[in-house]
Motif scaffolding. Structure first.
Motif, PDB file in Angstrom:
ATOM      1  N   PRO A  16       7.750  -9.486  -0.508  1.00  0.00           N
ATOM      2  CA  PRO A  16       7.368  -9.726   0.234  1.00  0.00           C
ATOM      3  C   PRO A  16       7.353 -10.907   0.495  1.00  0.00           C
ATOM      4  CG  PRO A  16       6.480  -7.365  -1.079  1.00  0.00           C
ATOM      5  CD  PRO A  16       7.783  -8.378  -1.866  1.00  0.00           C
ATOM      6  N   SER A  17       7.076 -11.362   1.141  1.00  0.00           N
ATOM      7  CA  SER A  17       7.257 -12.254   2.120  1.00  0.00           C
ATOM      8  C   SER A  17       5.643 -13.875   1.779  1.00  0.00           C
ATOM      9  CB  SER A  17       6.863 -13.406   3.159  1.00  0.00           C
ATOM     10  OG  SER A  17       5.798 -12.296   4.086  1.00  0.00           O
ATOM     11  N   ASN A  18       4.777 -13.084   1.368  1.00  0.00           N
ATOM     12  CA  ASN A  18       4.067 -13.498   0.474  1.00  0.00           C
ATOM     13  C   ASN A  18       3.583 -13.329  -1.180  1.00  0.00           C
ATOM     14  OD1 ASN A  18       3.395 -10.727   0.295  1.00  0.00           O
ATOM     15  ND2 ASN A  18       1.528 -10.998   0.713  1.00  0.00           N
ATOM     16  N   LEU A  19       4.794 -13.297  -1.916  1.00  0.00           N
ATOM     17  CA  LEU A  19       4.935 -13.378  -3.325  1.00  0.00           C
ATOM     18  C   LEU A  19       6.273 -14.575  -3.262  1.00  0.00           C
ATOM     19  CD1 LEU A  19       5.144  -9.916  -4.676  1.00  0.00           C
ATOM     20  CD2 LEU A  19       3.546 -11.604  -5.120  1.00  0.00           C
ATOM     21  N   ALA A  20       6.066 -15.232  -4.585  1.00  0.00           N
ATOM     22  CA  ALA A  20       7.593 -16.222  -5.037  1.00  0.00           C
ATOM     23  C   ALA A  20       8.628 -15.522  -4.981  1.00  0.00           C
ATOM     24  CB  ALA A  20       7.618 -16.651  -6.256  1.00  0.00           C
ATOM     25  N   PHE A  37       8.130   1.067  -6.937  1.00  0.00           N
ATOM     26  CA  PHE A  37       8.195   0.888  -8.130  1.00  0.00           C
ATOM     27  C   PHE A  37       7.936  -0.949  -8.185  1.00  0.00           C
ATOM     28  CE2 PHE A  37      10.390   4.142  -7.967  1.00  0.00           C
ATOM     29  CZ  PHE A  37      10.058   5.328  -9.218  1.00  0.00           C
ATOM     30  N   VAL A  38       7.188  -1.793  -9.151  1.00  0.00           N
ATOM     31  CA  VAL A  38       6.805  -2.688  -8.937  1.00  0.00           C
ATOM     32  C   VAL A  38       7.586  -3.870 -10.030  1.00  0.00           C
ATOM     33  CG1 VAL A  38       5.059  -5.065  -8.330  1.00  0.00           C
ATOM     34  CG2 VAL A  38       4.686  -2.507  -7.021  1.00  0.00           C
ATOM     35  N   SER A  39       8.002  -4.367  -9.903  1.00  0.00           N
ATOM     36  CA  SER A  39       8.391  -5.314 -10.977  1.00  0.00           C
ATOM     37  C   SER A  39       7.294  -6.033 -11.912  1.00  0.00           C
ATOM     38  CB  SER A  39       9.839  -6.549  -9.883  1.00  0.00           C
ATOM     39  OG  SER A  39      10.912  -5.446 -10.457  1.00  0.00           O
ATOM     40  N   GLY A  40       7.496  -6.268 -13.187  1.00  0.00           N
ATOM     41  CA  GLY A  40       6.630  -6.939 -13.984  1.00  0.00           C
ATOM     42  C   GLY A  40       6.000  -7.736 -12.702  1.00  0.00           C
ATOM     43  N   GLN A  41       5.163  -8.470 -12.344  1.00  0.00           N
ATOM     44  CA  GLN A  41       4.551  -9.163 -12.254  1.00  0.00           C
ATOM     45  C   GLN A  41       3.647 -10.241 -12.594  1.00  0.00           C
ATOM     46  OE1 GLN A  41       4.712  -9.643  -8.643  1.00  0.00           O
ATOM     47  NE2 GLN A  41       6.040  -8.098  -9.125  1.00  0.00           N
ATOM     48  N   LEU A  42       3.837 -11.746 -12.516  1.00  0.00           N
ATOM     49  CA  LEU A  42       3.640 -12.367 -13.441  1.00  0.00           C
ATOM     50  C   LEU A  42       2.023 -13.190 -13.247  1.00  0.00           C
ATOM     51  CD1 LEU A  42       7.192 -13.539 -14.806  1.00  0.00           C
ATOM     52  CD2 LEU A  42       5.195 -12.167 -16.471  1.00  0.00           C
ATOM     53  N   PRO A  43       1.496 -14.511 -13.258  1.00  0.00           N
ATOM     54  CA  PRO A  43       0.759 -15.129 -12.659  1.00  0.00           C
ATOM     55  C   PRO A  43       1.516 -16.392 -12.605  1.00  0.00           C
ATOM     56  CG  PRO A  43       0.582 -15.576 -15.666  1.00  0.00           C
ATOM     57  CD  PRO A  43       1.030 -14.473 -15.083  1.00  0.00           C
ATOM     58  N   ILE A  44       2.155 -16.099 -11.463  1.00  0.00           N
ATOM     59  CA  ILE A  44       2.917 -17.413 -10.328  1.00  0.00           C
ATOM     60  C   ILE A  44       2.371 -16.763  -8.838  1.00  0.00           C
ATOM     61  CG2 ILE A  44       5.106 -17.769  -9.382  1.00  0.00           C
ATOM     62  CD1 ILE A  44       6.819 -16.866 -11.684  1.00  0.00           C
ATOM     63  N   ASP A  45       1.909 -17.897  -8.239  1.00  0.00           N
ATOM     64  CA  ASP A  45       1.199 -18.046  -7.112  1.00  0.00           C
ATOM     65  C   ASP A  45       1.918 -17.374  -5.237  1.00  0.00           C
ATOM     66  OD1 ASP A  45       1.935 -20.523  -6.587  1.00  0.00           O
ATOM     67  OD2 ASP A  45      -0.064 -20.956  -6.505  1.00  0.00           O
ATOM     68  N   ALA A  70       2.727  -6.846  -3.163  1.00  0.00           N
ATOM     69  CA  ALA A  70       3.248  -5.891  -3.864  1.00  0.00           C
ATOM     70  C   ALA A  70       3.623  -4.526  -2.721  1.00  0.00           C
ATOM     71  CB  ALA A  70       4.189  -5.981  -4.645  1.00  0.00           C
ATOM     72  N   LEU A  71       2.381  -4.296  -3.656  1.00  0.00           N
ATOM     73  CA  LEU A  71       2.266  -2.766  -3.046  1.00  0.00           C
ATOM     74  C   LEU A  71       1.756  -2.984  -1.280  1.00  0.00           C
ATOM     75  CD1 LEU A  71      -0.669  -1.725  -5.485  1.00  0.00           C
ATOM     76  CD2 LEU A  71       2.315  -0.725  -5.176  1.00  0.00           C
ATOM     77  N   GLU A  72       1.305  -3.375  -0.415  1.00  0.00           N
ATOM     78  CA  GLU A  72       0.866  -3.419   0.673  1.00  0.00           C
ATOM     79  C   GLU A  72       2.472  -4.417   0.917  1.00  0.00           C
ATOM     80  OE1 GLU A  72      -2.780  -6.038   1.235  1.00  0.00           O
ATOM     81  OE2 GLU A  72      -3.894  -4.671   0.458  1.00  0.00           O
ATOM     82  N   GLY A  73       2.853  -5.203   0.568  1.00  0.00           N
ATOM     83  CA  GLY A  73       4.493  -5.231   1.898  1.00  0.00           C
ATOM     84  C   GLY A  73       4.965  -3.960   1.629  1.00  0.00           C
ATOM     85  N   ALA A  74       5.088  -3.503   0.388  1.00  0.00           N
ATOM     86  CA  ALA A  74       6.090  -2.400   0.806  1.00  0.00           C
ATOM     87  C   ALA A  74       5.538  -0.862   1.125  1.00  0.00           C
ATOM     88  CB  ALA A  74       6.085  -1.549  -0.932  1.00  0.00           C
ATOM     89  N   GLY A  75       4.293  -0.615   1.782  1.00  0.00           N
ATOM     90  CA  GLY A  75       3.564  -0.434   2.360  1.00  0.00           C
ATOM     91  C   GLY A  75       2.888   0.982   1.654  1.00  0.00           C
ATOM     92  N   SER A  76       2.063   0.607   0.664  1.00  0.00           N
ATOM     93  CA  SER A  76       1.524   1.453  -0.108  1.00  0.00           C
ATOM     94  C   SER A  76       0.449   0.528  -0.018  1.00  0.00           C
ATOM     95  CB  SER A  76       2.245   1.988  -1.282  1.00  0.00           C
ATOM     96  OG  SER A  76       1.843   2.739  -1.911  1.00  0.00           O
TER      97      SER A  76
END
Length: 134
Positions: A16-20, A37-45, A70-76
């Motif tokens: 998704p474009s709103n993630l690094a 399936f969302v990969s491990g998300q870290l504290p990165i803006d 990530a969820l919303e970018g995937a339609g979830s």
């Protein structure tokens, strides 16, 4: 799912474009058989800034914002979460995380695991991965 020349079904991979931009050889999201399936998300803006020196609460807030994006970018959505796995560098942060998570998740109560890990990549204090439905 997409296919290839041999007719093999492949997962749909998204960033998704709103993630690094991912910092390694992976996608933020893989979609297969109606699951996200969302990969491990870290504290990165979204601009790629690592919040290594931020407080636990700030890091956790960023990770939860990344997971939602990530969820919303995937339609979830948060309501469609099935399982959440939380990795904490220090289990002492569990009470604070649980409170932040409850406010973030609202009525959603997916299965969840909290795993104390010791040091995480870049010195982060938290990482979260998840599975949701479409």
């Amino acid at each position: 799912m997409a296919g290839n020349e041999s007719g093999t079904r492949l997962p749909r991979l998204e960033n998704p474009s709103n993630l690094a931009t991912p910092g390694g050889h992976y996608s933020h999201v893989a979609i297969a058989n109606g699951l996200v399936f969302v990969s491990g998300q870290l504290p990165i803006d979204a601009q790629g800034r690592k919040l290594t020196d931020a407080s636990f609460e700030v890091q956790a807030g960023q990770v939860l914002a990344n997971l939602k994006a990530a969820l919303e970018g995937a339609g979830s959505s948060i309501a469609q979460l099935v399982q959440v796995r939380v990795y904490l560098a220090d289990i002492e942060h569990w009470p604070s995380f649980n409170q932040l998570y409850a406010g973030w998740a609202g009525d959603a109560r997916p299965a969840r695991a909290i795993v104390p890990t010791g040091p995480l990549h870049f010195g982060f204090k938290i990482e979260i991965e998840a599975t949701a439905m479409l």
